[in-house]
Design an enzyme around this catalytic site. Sequence first.
Site, PDB file in Angstrom:
ATOM      1  N   HIS A 115       0.869  -1.270   0.044  1.00  0.00           N
ATOM      2  CA  HIS A 115      -0.139  -0.120  -0.012  1.00  0.00           C
ATOM      3  C   HIS A 115       1.009   1.355   0.041  1.00  0.00           C
ATOM      4  O   HIS A 115       2.001   1.121   0.342  1.00  0.00           O
ATOM      5  CB  HIS A 115      -0.956   0.187   1.372  1.00  0.00           C
ATOM      6  N   CYS A 116       0.264   2.161  -0.526  1.00  0.00           N
ATOM      7  CA  CYS A 116       0.798   3.783  -0.124  1.00  0.00           C
ATOM      8  C   CYS A 116      -0.144   4.476   0.386  1.00  0.00           C
ATOM      9  O   CYS A 116      -0.959   4.088   1.026  1.00  0.00           O
ATOM     10  CB  CYS A 116       1.295   4.348  -1.512  1.00  0.00           C
ATOM     11  N   GLU A 117      -0.163   5.758   0.193  1.00  0.00           N
ATOM     12  CA  GLU A 117      -1.269   6.661   0.809  1.00  0.00           C
ATOM     13  C   GLU A 117      -2.410   6.348   0.421  1.00  0.00           C
ATOM     14  O   GLU A 117      -3.443   6.402   1.241  1.00  0.00           O
ATOM     15  CB  GLU A 117      -0.611   8.218   0.500  1.00  0.00           C
TER      16      GLU A 117
ATOM     17  N   TYR B 176      -3.045   3.785   3.120  1.00  0.00           N
ATOM     18  CA  TYR B 176      -3.008   4.278   4.562  1.00  0.00           C
ATOM     19  C   TYR B 176      -4.168   5.046   4.809  1.00  0.00           C
ATOM     20  O   TYR B 176      -4.577   5.262   6.197  1.00  0.00           O
ATOM     21  CB  TYR B 176      -1.441   4.695   4.644  1.00  0.00           C
TER      22      TYR B 176
END
Length: 282
Positions: free
Chosen positions: A186-188, A228
């Site tokens: 995942h990232c932002e 996130y």
Amino acid sequence: MDFADFDDSPTLSLLKSDFRSKRKRTDKFDNNTDCDTPVSYCKRKYIRSQKLLLKKSLSFDAQILSTNKDLSVDSINQRDTKPEDILVQAAVLTGDGKKECCLQTVQGQCHDLRYITPATINDVLNGKYNDTIGSVRIIDSRYSYEFEGGHISGAQNIHNKDDILELLKTPNTPHSDGKRDVIIFHCEFSSERGPKMCRFLRNHDRELNAEKYPSLYFPELYILKGGYKEFYESYKTLCIPMDYVPMLSKDHKDDLRHFRSKSKSWYAGQKRQKSPSGRLFY
């Protein structure tokens, strides 16, 4: 002089009719043809129809899913379930095609990737899948200042390809009890960096196992839908520290500039590994 005065003229009517037909053909060409692309109108129309067909075939609508769950529209509304979060596990296999994914998957932005919801990660962290999963790695592909500002408990911060290559040097060995090794990226928002890292791992995994295709060191990869940001909004208590630093934070403009300049060199010349048919190896 008004054309209305000559409506009974066969010649003028013929000229007007011819003018209208030419104008329609011109409008049709202008609306459907890209002047910078040397492709005929008929071919472009065919391509559009194929894209539409592909889009329909890949959409996981509640009315076309075939599972043992109650996925009627009324049931979805009663459970306050988003249409895009309808489970699609019944048709999803691991990267080596040998098993069904052990985590419940949902429709996501990229149809070649496997998406899970924050609620599923919550279940994983709380031991719901201990009978199925032998190990789980949560790969946070955000930049360091974002990770340090708040991340999912137990997550690893990997945001460049060199660290992914290191991961491939020490693959997990198969469990004697048949349990799975799962990696969740995942990232932002899980819209770019997370999927990019996931694809990089899968493509290089394919290269290392080319002679044993379709075997993989890491066959079960997932993307956290919403990233996130969405996880933090629902499960703050599972974040360390209990905070969220956006990539575009005003307090980290210099950090962002630094990591963006580095990322250009990390991905310079990177190409996706494709099969002879043009499809990505997933």
